[in-house]
Scaffold this active site. Sequence first.
Site, PDB file in Angstrom:
ATOM      1  N   GLU A 268       0.862  -1.183   0.000  1.00  8.03           N
ATOM      2  CA  GLU A 268       0.000   0.000   0.000  1.00  8.03           C
ATOM      3  C   GLU A 268       0.892   1.225   0.000  1.00  8.03           C
ATOM      4  OE1 GLU A 268      -2.647   0.577   3.403  1.00  8.03           O
ATOM      5  OE2 GLU A 268      -3.743   2.071   2.234  1.00  8.03           O
ATOM      6  N   CYS A 470      -6.569   1.236   2.851  1.00  8.34           N
ATOM      7  CA  CYS A 470      -7.441   2.415   2.780  1.00  8.34           C
ATOM      8  C   CYS A 470      -7.257   3.167   1.473  1.00  8.34           C
ATOM      9  CB  CYS A 470      -7.169   3.320   3.975  1.00  8.34           C
ATOM     10  SG  CYS A 470      -7.690   2.559   5.516  1.00  8.34           S
ATOM     11  N   ASN A 597     -12.406  -3.192   1.316  1.00 11.12           N
ATOM     12  CA  ASN A 597     -11.299  -3.234   2.265  1.00 11.12           C
ATOM     13  C   ASN A 597     -11.823  -2.946   3.661  1.00 11.12           C
ATOM     14  OD1 ASN A 597      -8.487  -3.068   3.256  1.00 11.12           O
ATOM     15  ND2 ASN A 597      -9.036  -0.912   3.577  1.00 11.12           N
ATOM     16  N   GLU A 598     -11.927  -3.964   4.455  1.00 13.38           N
ATOM     17  CA  GLU A 598     -12.359  -3.872   5.859  1.00 13.38           C
ATOM     18  C   GLU A 598     -13.463  -2.829   6.047  1.00 13.38           C
ATOM     19  OE1 GLU A 598      -8.620  -2.922   8.060  1.00 13.38           O
ATOM     20  OE2 GLU A 598      -9.319  -0.866   8.099  1.00 13.38           O
TER      21      GLU A 598
HETATM   22  O1  AHR Z   1      -2.157  -1.323   6.867  1.00 13.46           O
HETATM   23  C1  AHR Z   1      -2.509  -0.013   7.162  1.00 13.46           C
HETATM   24  C2  AHR Z   1      -4.011   0.214   7.137  1.00 13.46           C
HETATM   25  O2  AHR Z   1      -4.628  -0.599   8.093  1.00 13.46           O
HETATM   26  C3  AHR Z   1      -4.700  -0.174   5.874  1.00 13.46           C
HETATM   27  O3  AHR Z   1      -4.669   0.825   4.935  1.00 13.46           O
HETATM   28  C4  AHR Z   1      -6.109  -0.426   6.307  1.00 13.46           C
HETATM   29  O4  AHR Z   1      -6.739  -1.378   5.514  1.00 13.46           O
HETATM   30  C5  AHR Z   1      -5.960  -0.847   7.741  1.00 13.46           C
HETATM   31  O5  AHR Z   1      -6.761  -0.113   8.559  1.00 13.46           O
END
Ligand code: AHR
Length: 871
Positions: A268, A470, A597-598
């Site tokens: 990321e 994120c 994503n979560e």
């Molecule tokens: O890994 C860092 C962040 O943690 C990621 O962007 C998110 O998916 C999680 O909250």
Amino acid sequence: MRQLFFFQKQKNHLLGFVIAFLTALSAYGNTPDSAYIFSYTSGKSFDGLHFAWSVDQINWHPIGPEHSYMHSDYGSWGSQKRMVSPVLFPGVDGMWHCLWSLNETDGNFAHAASKDLLYWGRQSYPVVMADKNCLMPEVSYNKEKSEYTISWLSKNQTETTAWCTTTKDFKTFSATKNIPVAEHKNSRSTVLISGKPETGSINKVAWEMIEGLIKTQQLSVYKNQLWSETTKTDKDRFADLKTVEAKFSLDVTKSKKISNSLLGIFFEDINYAADGGLYAELVQNRDFEYNIADTKGRDKTWNSTKAWSLKGETASYSIDTINPIHPNNKHYAKLSIQQIGAAWTNEGFDGIAIKAGEKYDFSVFSRANTAKVGKLLVRLVGKNGELYGETTTPSITANWKKYNATLTAKTTVADARLEIIPQMTGAVDLDLISLFPQKTFKGHQNGLRADLAQPLADLKPKFMRFPGGCVSHGDGIANIYNWKNTIGPLEARKPMRNLWGYHQTVGLGYFEYFQFCEDAGAEPLPVIAAGVPCQNSSTGGAGQQCGIPMVEMDKYIQDILDLVEYANGDINTKWGKKRAEAGHPKPFNLKYIGIGNEDLITDIFEERFTMIFKAMKEKYPEITVIGTVGPNFEGTDYQEGWDIATKLKVPMVDEHYYQSPGWFIYHQDYYDKYDRSKPKVYLGEYAAHLPGRPNNLETALAEALYLTSVERNGDVVSMTSYAPLLAKDKHTQWNPNLIYFNNTEVRPTVGYEVQKLYGQNAGDEYIPFEINLSNNQESVKTRIALSVIRDSKSKDIIVKLVNLLPVAVNASVDLKNATLGNAVKTVLKGDPSDRNAKPVVATCSASELMNAELPAYSFTVYRIKTTVSNK
Ligand code: AHR
């Protein structure tokens, strides 16, 4: 809940707890059939719904005190997530409905319901006022109409008004109506809790319900106590512990198939992982597209001229947008040269690191605005004007054109500057000013930093998830990562704000991600937003209320389908052709795609996720879609996410949990209880977090220990990836990470060493074992772990042993029915606080396994050549 693991595994601990609990309860003597509960919140930020109980409504007993049974998930991270003036109401549907106000400004209230006051379902935040706030929500039931009326107050500096809406199901609401303030009846009471007046709702409930609340809170205290165990208190915990004897016996002819893709990486763009990091571009703000909004106004210097300056008195500059190279790249620099000699200078990302003798490719888009035809002198210089290398471009002509030139560095320095000195007077326009080392990973143009990419490839990742996190679902709808903006010529890509507070050039875009996956032998796993932005969004709506409008969903879904065509389609297809034009006619062979994503699991999410999933399944049934089950190992998003995935038969779900080492120690049976008929698991983000967030031997061993249990459950867990991956010194938003770096150094952590040992010692068959320990205390047992797997290709057997105890363990691993050959033994050990422990590799005889000493705080891996005897 899906997992009852805790209760089942921790029998000894639990027994003690249950006895204590029953003793405590018996203190109540003859308990009543019913009593009163008071629901309230203390009003502190990120504080949730609390309960107190009473038999007489005079003496109130707080539970916890102030244990939160539910938190509000509205708004951006941290202090925004508030629960204000909750009201609790027993519905005619047998559910408890809780309504609360979110803040002093927004025109929506929040709703969630629960059967038992313990497990709370999805939250919703219906917008009932367009431009007014929504305070003190109240709810009542109208029997005749079979509907609920919700009323609230709206206040500004001059007036207070009251409003209401009706609903039958808390999902759809009638139009908001203005009512007299007197009609908004306040149902709340104020009572004394521990001597402090608190305002909330009083309801009468069966005593069992109160017991449930007390028990849940006590269990939570107990669990937190276990999970917060760290090696700091090992001295006391294991004061009398002597060397432990551990006998493991296995029959190698008895094995089960496990996933051969267990270890991958999650990339990321956080902590400057991409621009200024893995992406080898050396010029910062090359496109002049930095914008103060990238940092949400926090950095006033963050604009089109960030990292640029003009050296010399004989020129001036401005940033222009008239007739740019491409509408996606509006800003460019206009230099007005009165006298030759002024230098347009870029400081790089904390300087530009160069190596003596190495070549650097310079490129620029330029046009001679009012300038005469002339060249650009390009130099690498030091802070005090030292010359480290120079070159010139061809002559600049009247229209935008790309010019290339190559420099060779004379010296190795960490902090050179790039200078561009126009060799003509008049105005000259410059954009997309770029400098790349020729030595990128695998030598690609627009490539990756070789010294950072190599350690990633060394992990032998079976897949790579990208571009977030994120970053994938973005801060508000406008910030959702759009893969189409990240491919094609660099000047046509659409740079964007990075929600971690900086800028993404998207020079490292989808093509480059796919290419890196191919180079590293990893399956690409792109993650696309599920039609909703990050639940912590703070722009364009708070949280996730602003799902992509339904009228735009078809286009959004088409974009996702197009991604599969871009990756896998024939070169005669629209998007396959674009891949070929980028230099990769062969398909990238995309097999996985993550949707979401979560995310906060709401109706808004479910509707959009379902549409995307069904469209993908219909058009590309061969692609494994990976759903999402929230940011935690339990709770509402986890439960609701799993329910949706199970209902839709989503092939796999992405789980995330960042937890303490103690949590990992006490959850080694987390997946043992998983239902094998349900979707498979991708553990997409995890890491052991200690106070202070170091990445040290203690966190690394906790992860190694847990991964033995993941291998054991490799029939249900298909993939895992530690998170986050990369972090640049001085630009780190999150700790711990797997690799830290700056412009010249790359520092893999101890956690990285564990990941590498797992990645390089992967297999596809798991061999179960029986264990016999000389000490069966729970705290001892849970700190010794073994996993034995076989790689069916090489036939190697890999034995992984973790000892998280402060004393040595004498292990005897009896591999029955195997003919053992030579072995390679790798040991990672040290003090738990050690951040620099490195594995030591040696060859040994496999017979050593019958008598292997596992040092205190160590991870040992044996890789043994073997042939299985025919039985
Ligand atoms: O890994 C860092 C962040 O943690 C990621 O962007 C998110 O998916 C999680 O909250």
